[in-house]
Design an enzyme around this catalytic site. Structure first.
Site, PDB file in Angstrom:
ATOM      1  N   ARG A   1       4.747 -17.302   5.276  1.00 60.79           N
ATOM      2  CA  ARG A   1       3.986 -18.249   4.863  1.00 60.79           C
ATOM      3  C   ARG A   1       2.116 -18.057   5.376  1.00 60.79           C
ATOM      4  O   ARG A   1       1.271 -17.559   4.308  1.00 60.79           O
ATOM      5  CB  ARG A   1       4.075 -19.273   4.215  1.00 60.79           C
TER       6      ARG A   1
ATOM      7  N   HIS B   1      -1.957 -26.840  22.506  1.00 58.81           N
ATOM      8  CA  HIS B   1      -1.546 -25.784  21.553  1.00 58.81           C
ATOM      9  C   HIS B   1      -2.022 -24.598  20.788  1.00 58.81           C
ATOM     10  O   HIS B   1      -1.634 -23.993  19.640  1.00 58.81           O
ATOM     11  CB  HIS B   1      -0.375 -26.881  20.413  1.00 58.81           C
TER      12      HIS B   1
ATOM     13  N   ASP C   1      13.900 -27.742  -5.373  1.00 61.58           N
ATOM     14  CA  ASP C   1      14.870 -28.242  -4.788  1.00 61.58           C
ATOM     15  C   ASP C   1      14.801 -30.017  -5.859  1.00 61.58           C
ATOM     16  O   ASP C   1      13.667 -30.728  -5.588  1.00 61.58           O
ATOM     17  CB  ASP C   1      16.465 -28.151  -4.218  1.00 61.58           C
TER      18      ASP C   1
END
Length: 234
Positions: free
Chosen positions: A24, A4, A203
């Site tokens: 990001r 990976h 949130d």
């Protein structure tokens, strides 16, 4: 190289910050690292290595969820000799007084998945963060006059859920929910390395207050700076 990660071993620094979002990772590397070099782009997960205040640091996106974080943190610890990883990301608050933009340093992560058993070790649903790394972060926050809260994160497999009863998690000491920290701490425990998570509340699940995608990028710099200043110490 691993299945990976295409990086050469020397291309990954011993200190790693792991945001979930590849964009990001690019933002952090381009804004904060000197001489940042792209060292991985396999499967769209971007990694950059450069220096921050003359200390080598790698920014490596983990992707979303326990499975993705589990793969990358495992290979970074096991195959690339990474010594410490700080996850940086966002979380949903389970507490009314833990508001958007508040920063949480994870003292532990809880998950009721079967990740632990399938990974082949004892059944363990709560894993502590590195005490040494957290102490450094808290001391750094105090020096930089950054307000932080410490608490347990609930690492969930499901982002969308019909259940609105969060008491079963708050009763276990969880203050917020996200999707990656448990796998990171699990692998740090396995390989006897240092790891923790710093998250910004995006949130509030009680008051339904939230920040938009533009604010998520612009308002996370305080958390990013805290992580960078902490990861280069010791």
């Amino acid at each position: 190289m691993t299945v990976h990660i295409e990086s050469k071993k020397e291309d990954i620094a011993p200190r790693v910050l792991m945001p979930g979002d590849p964009n990001r990772a690019h933002y952090i590397a381009s804004k904060y690292l000197k001489d940042a070099k792209l060292v991985n782009r396999v499967r769209g997960e971007l990694a950059y290595t450069g220096t921050y205040k003359d200390v080598p640091v790698t920014i490596f996106s983990s992707g979303m969820g326990i499975g993705s974080m589990g793969i990358y943190s495992y290979e970074l610890f096991n195959d690339y000799d990474v010594e410490k990883i700080i996850r940086i990301g966002t979380a949903g608050s389970y507490k009314e007084d833990l508001k958007v933009y508040d920063i949480v340093v994870a003292d532990s992560a809880y998950s009721n998945t079967c990740y632990d058993e399938e990974a082949g070790i004892e059944n363990i649903d709560t894993i502590n963060s590195s005490f040494e790394l957290n102490s450094t972060i808290i001391d750094t926050a105090a020096l930089k006059n950054i307000k932080v809260t410490t608490g347990r994160l609930h690492t969930s497999l499901a982002f969308y859920t019909e259940s609105k009863d969060y008491t079963k998690y708050t009763d276990l000491g969880c203050v917020a929910v996200e999707m990656e920290a448990y796998a990171l701490l699990f692998n740090a425990k396995k390989f006897k390395k240092q790891a923790t998570a710093i998250v910004t509340i995006s949130d509030n699940l009680i008051t339904h207050e939230e920040i938009n995608s533009e604010e998520r990028e612009r308002k996370l710099d305080e958390m990013i700076m805290l992580a960078l200043e902490s990861i280069i110490k010791n």
